[in-house]
Enzyme design. Structure first.
Site, PDB file in Angstrom:
ATOM      1  N   ASP A  43       0.809  -1.218   0.000  1.00 61.79           N
ATOM      2  CA  ASP A  43       0.000   0.000   0.000  1.00 61.79           C
ATOM      3  C   ASP A  43       0.844   1.270   0.000  1.00 61.79           C
ATOM      4  OD1 ASP A  43      -2.105  -1.732   0.230  1.00 61.79           O
ATOM      5  OD2 ASP A  43      -2.960  -0.824   2.026  1.00 61.79           O
ATOM      6  N   HIS A  89       3.586  -2.081   3.326  1.00 60.05           N
ATOM      7  CA  HIS A  89       3.543  -0.680   2.902  1.00 60.05           C
ATOM      8  C   HIS A  89       4.897  -0.278   2.319  1.00 60.05           C
ATOM      9  CE1 HIS A  89       0.252  -0.934   5.842  1.00 60.05           C
ATOM     10  NE2 HIS A  89      -0.283   0.090   5.206  1.00 60.05           N
TER      11      HIS A  89
END
Length: 279
Positions: free
Chosen positions: A83, A229
């Site tokens: 992400d 992430h």
């Protein structure tokens, strides 16, 4: 490869179902209050409203439409999702994925993609997936956005990513994983399926890669959707990814994209052999 019995890519049903359900629930609350008094009506009202908040704040909740949190595979393959990019970490992460023969889906933020379109194209060119992660990533208030702002976030991210790659994303990850009733209509309009996760290490806030990977291992299983992430403020995202991929190798886990289960051979990733390591 045969397609799974239940489609993985599932857009939400028409939003009228949610509003009909809400109206019916409140009619039941009102009836209980009328017939049995506040001692029954008040708890019923509180529970009905708490369920609405639970649906928004629990990433795996399906109250506001389908949310994919695991893939239907029995062998040691997982869906690696990344992400918050693109970022200054993207190129290094792409090199790591190549070195380990791994594939991932990058859930990209529209405004960040517009600022780094070459990185978006590089992700696609190397055979990875691209998903919509909103236009501006309003992490504090995404769960509470109203219909107009929610539509802008989803449609805006979709338009930017489509404009860069020429293909509209099929997958959407809500910011911080939180959805609300107003996510349903724009997801349905753009043919997007919401993706949650089943294994995470809180790498966006935890700076120690060993801690991150240890947390992921606790819930790692065949078909897990792993949340990672890039571009975290602590600056250790690449280190965490490198350690995670080494642990995948050691544990005999490979990666795949969900399109491989839907019969698209272009999206199949090479399984990682146990004991393999990056050159």
């Amino acid at each position: 490869m045969s397609s799974p019995a239940t489609p993985l890519h599932r857009v939400p049903p028409h939003p009228r179902r949610i509003w009909i359900g809400f109206v019916l629930s409140q009619m039941i609350v009102a009836a209980l209050w009328w017939w049995l008094g506040w001692r029954a009506g008040l708890p019923a009202m509180v529970l009905s409203h708490l369920s609405l908040f639970w649906g928004a704040l629990w990433p795996q909740s399906r109250l506001y439409g389908p949310a994919l949190s695991r893939l239907p595979v029995a062998d040691k393959r997982v869906w690696l999702t990344i992400d918050d990019g693109p970022s200054g970490d993207t190129a290094a992460i792409l090199d790591l994925l190549d070195a380990h023969g791994a594939k991932a889906t990058f859930f990209l933020v529209g405004e960040r993609a517009a600022a780094r379109p070459d990185l978006v194209r590089a992700i696609a060119a190397r055979g990875h997936g691209i998903g919509n992660h909103s236009q501006a990533h309003p992490s504090r208030w995404f769960w509470a956005l109203g219909p107009r702002r929610m539509r802008e976030e989803i449609a805006g991210g979709q338009a930017i990513l489509r404009g860069i790659t020429g293909q509209p994303p099929r997958w959407f990850r809500a910011v911080v994983g939180m959805a609300n009733p107003f996510t349903v209509a724009p997801l349905r309009e753009h043919g997007l399926s919401r993706v949650a996760w089943s294994a995470r290490g809180f790498d966006a806030v935890a700076p120690d890669p060993a801690t991150v990977v240890s947390r992921i291992e606790r819930t790692l299983a065949p078909g897990a959707i792993v949340l990672m992430h890039e571009g975290a403020g602590h600056g250790r995202s690449v280190d965490a990814m490198a350690l995670l991929l080494r642990r995948f190798d050691a544990l005999g886990y490979g990666t795949l994209l969900p399109e491989a289960l839907e019969g698209d051979p272009r999206s199949r990733a090479r399984p990682v052999a146990a004991g393999a390591h990056a050159p």
